[in-house]
Write an enzyme that holds these catalytic residues in place. Sequence first.
Site, PDB file in Angstrom:
ATOM      1  N   ASP A 191       0.809  -1.205   0.000  1.00 20.88           N
ATOM      2  CA  ASP A 191       0.000   0.000   0.000  1.00 20.88           C
ATOM      3  C   ASP A 191       0.851   1.268   0.000  1.00 20.88           C
ATOM      4  O   ASP A 191       0.394   2.324  -0.413  1.00 20.88           O
ATOM      5  CB  ASP A 191      -0.891  -0.053   1.248  1.00 20.88           C
ATOM      6  CG  ASP A 191      -1.981   0.990   1.193  1.00 20.88           C
ATOM      7  OD1 ASP A 191      -2.632   1.048   0.141  1.00 20.88           O
ATOM      8  OD2 ASP A 191      -2.147   1.736   2.169  1.00 20.88           O
ATOM      9  N   LEU A 272      -8.486   5.926   1.366  1.00 19.86           N
ATOM     10  CA  LEU A 272      -8.558   7.023   0.415  1.00 19.86           C
ATOM     11  C   LEU A 272      -7.262   7.215  -0.347  1.00 19.86           C
ATOM     12  O   LEU A 272      -7.173   8.037  -1.236  1.00 19.86           O
ATOM     13  CB  LEU A 272      -8.901   8.316   1.156  1.00 19.86           C
ATOM     14  CG  LEU A 272     -10.371   8.413   1.566  1.00 19.86           C
ATOM     15  CD1 LEU A 272     -10.580   9.573   2.499  1.00 19.86           C
ATOM     16  CD2 LEU A 272     -11.263   8.571   0.341  1.00 19.86           C
ATOM     17  N   ARG A 273      -6.246   6.446   0.027  1.00 19.15           N
ATOM     18  CA  ARG A 273      -4.963   6.634  -0.624  1.00 19.15           C
ATOM     19  C   ARG A 273      -5.062   6.354  -2.118  1.00 19.15           C
ATOM     20  O   ARG A 273      -4.385   6.973  -2.921  1.00 19.15           O
ATOM     21  CB  ARG A 273      -3.916   5.726   0.022  1.00 19.15           C
ATOM     22  CG  ARG A 273      -2.533   6.306  -0.093  1.00 19.15           C
ATOM     23  CD  ARG A 273      -1.530   5.481   0.663  1.00 19.15           C
ATOM     24  NE  ARG A 273      -1.450   5.853   2.053  1.00 19.15           N
ATOM     25  CZ  ARG A 273      -1.180   5.002   3.026  1.00 19.15           C
ATOM     26  NH1 ARG A 273      -0.986   3.743   2.763  1.00 19.15           N
ATOM     27  NH2 ARG A 273      -1.097   5.402   4.259  1.00 19.15           N
ATOM     28  N   GLY A 274      -5.940   5.433  -2.474  1.00 25.42           N
ATOM     29  CA  GLY A 274      -6.143   5.084  -3.880  1.00 25.42           C
ATOM     30  C   GLY A 274      -6.593   6.280  -4.683  1.00 25.42           C
ATOM     31  O   GLY A 274      -5.996   6.628  -5.707  1.00 25.42           O
ATOM     32  N   THR A 277      -3.793   8.975  -4.932  1.00 27.73           N
ATOM     33  CA  THR A 277      -2.728   8.598  -5.854  1.00 27.73           C
ATOM     34  C   THR A 277      -3.207   8.668  -7.292  1.00 27.73           C
ATOM     35  O   THR A 277      -2.503   9.157  -8.176  1.00 27.73           O
ATOM     36  CB  THR A 277      -2.239   7.180  -5.556  1.00 27.73           C
ATOM     37  OG1 THR A 277      -2.038   7.066  -4.167  1.00 27.73           O
ATOM     38  CG2 THR A 277      -0.970   6.879  -6.287  1.00 27.73           C
TER      39      THR A 277
END
Lengths: 333, 546
Positions: A191, A272-274, A277
């Site tokens: 991740d 929410l990192r998806g 990014t």
Amino acid sequence: MTQPFPFSAIVGQEEMKLAVILTAIDASIGGVLVFGDRGTGKSTAVRALAALLPPITQVAGCPVNSAAPDDCPDWAEVSDTSLVQRPTPVVDLPLGVTEDRVVGALDIERALTRGEKSFEPGLLARANRGYLYIDEVNLLEDHVVDLLLDVAQSGENVIEREGLSIRHDAKFVLVGSGNPEEGELRPQLLDRFGLSVEVSSPTDIMERVEVIRRRDAYEREQAAFLKRWRAADTKLRKRIMGARLSLPQVRASDAALTHCATLCATLGADGLRGELTLLRAARALAAFEGLREVGFDQIKAVAPMALRHRLRRDPLDEAGSTTRVERVLEEMA
Amino acid sequence: MTHAPQGWDRAALALRLFALDPKRFGGIWVRARHGPVRTVFRDYISQIVGPTVHLHPTMDDETLFGGTDFAATLAHGSLHKTQGVVRQGTVLQLTMAERATPGFAARLGGLLDAASHSIVLLDEGADGEELPPDNLCERVAFFVDLDGLSMRDIAQIDALTHTKLDRVQVPDDAVKTLTETAAGLGIWSLRPVFFALDAARGLAALQGAHCVTADHLATAASMTLAHRAAPLPDMAQNPEPQADDQPSDTQPSQPQDMSDVEHLIDATQAALPPGLLATLAQGRRKRSHAPSDGSGDKQAHNRRGRPKPSRQGRIVSGKRLDLVATLRAAAPWQKLRTKPDHAAVALRAEDIRIKRFENRSDRLLIFAVDASGSAAAARMAEAKGAVELLLAEAYARRDHVALVGFRKDGAEVLLPPTRSLVQTKKRLAALPGGGGTPLAAGLKAGLEQGLQARKRGLSPTLVLLTDGRANVALDGAGNRQQAAQDATQMAKAFAQAGLDSLVIDTSARKSTPLRALADDMHGIYLPLPFAGAQQISSAISHSLAG
């Protein structure tokens, strides 16, 4: 030291090249993971990257490559505060590395011989503002992985050991490569990589022949070969620099944000990192293409590499994550 | 066929080619048992290639790459470092290469990639069962098989006259021919093609030729590509030596070069004794699911977990110095000891204290699956379903899994402990059914796996899925009574070893003997006559948690 293979001379592997370029434009995308079979040029591409990156300005004597004398950490006792241009650091993290070498440790020599407590910076300090490259990242010892996770997350290396209490900036782009056959990567580390790329050997014979030809030329007539590709590399570097400059002006409309959110929600990407990014990568791509606004095309182009490693893995689903991302993209179009 | 030198000639040629440019060829993989022939060959290595550095798979990082020399540091009062063995020379010799772990191999692979070193892999593996790690085999150009050669076969290997590899011209289509040949042999990595190209140059150089000819290409291909060839589809099913007339449909494209390429493929395939190719391919498949270093099945947890009091010890790689404790240990002696100049403290090696940690070990689930005819008839699919669900759960918990199948006259370890779920699933799906029920053999294989895993610091649990109708004894004989006795005996051995176990009865009706067996194992018995896979799975997680 031998010159690395020119980046522009790498045949094919477009996705890997794009991913590397995007992180060079926007470091906050957060690194690239390259997974693939043996002999596909994974390490070649990463090492070629070093030559492509524009130099950074740093304080000459600073162990953590600080940009200004005020940023230098106190413990470093920097004497030479003049500003110099250095190539962007690309630091190799060897597999057999000890914890001390990674985070830095008490300077044993000074401790034992002079009885002084001083800090000897490690690889994380050297990688600040640059790249940290781990070949065979899936074989890295778990305890080193734990350290990296923490630092990659916070951008700061905190040392609380052996009576030392020290912190310094460690903002780096993590680049990992590996062969999935040798073991999987822990999801937590997975991740932390912004983009993930899968590479395979080209199957087209002519493409393979071209790879061999270029590599052979590189080994045999290195000077001439490097010269032949220098112009292309310089052009690419300029384009990256231009994209860096124009990056803040690239707008992302509400529609684009909605696209990102919908995509992640449909795929069930954790956290929410998806989304972040995906948006950053799409913006970097737009800047690279000289656009002023992020469109669906850019999102579509970067979605597989930004999301494929974030999908909650259904361990019993045979279909690869890439296929799932593509399927959803098609439904959205 | 004349292009493919055999036996000692092949070994000699490989050695001379390697010596031409060790770094470019990466190395030689020498398959040889201990014996006079190997000794002679090793003598030739140092004679022709030059001095080599001997490595052993159990060398730690400090030995390999250097570290702090504590004895000297303390004695002199200044930092002394040991030089790693890899700095003592550029040609490495790795004995017992087949025992190298993926982690060790990756470190050496890095050296080969940096083109600073080359390596001779001395592989003493038993036939096809153990092979050097893939990533090293991939990075060395040549494969030499010395097994089966006797002292009579040995001939003098001439030293090299000075020859330049790069002077040799390569015809334009040679690259294409080699690339196609590799593709035709099912070699998808591109590294071997470089090796083949350079080997062709080397052959020309050795003969004093200025240009690479078709003969050179053929020999080069046989030297560098043959052992990497993927098993052809018909060979994979039929382990007999492959027929001479290979199906040409493996050749994907470019009809105009067919003859050339086919010629090369023929030459390549003739290079090795036919049986060997199949063995190598098989060994490679076995190797590919060997547990990797990255999965953390470390026994000695020196740096993670709950801290324990530090203890006197030596600083080696992987251990951490407890500085405060060390100084405390040295303090009482300061007045008595003579201090080196400028040193604040006089430390001796015996003062060194090492930090210790305690860590919970990882769990290993060993599935022993009954694939006999009777079980297959009853609930094979259901049992597989249950195992799959458990696997998904094991994956989530980062447990390791191993798979043992038993049917007909014996048991087989389908998968040694691994975390690779995909592998496990594939193996499980491919598990055929039919034949008798060698329950005892299944238990034995499970027990062996369990004990082995425990030695490596894992906590094993056996999950036995069977209908309990043991009818094949441990020696493979179809004797119901003996079979039951053997099974009971193995079960008792289980209890004695103190391994956790769980018996899942997959027969249509509750089976009393199986219940007794579970009791003998001191395990849990779960009769689940008509439960769905989901229920089995939840029952297991429940009883494991308890």
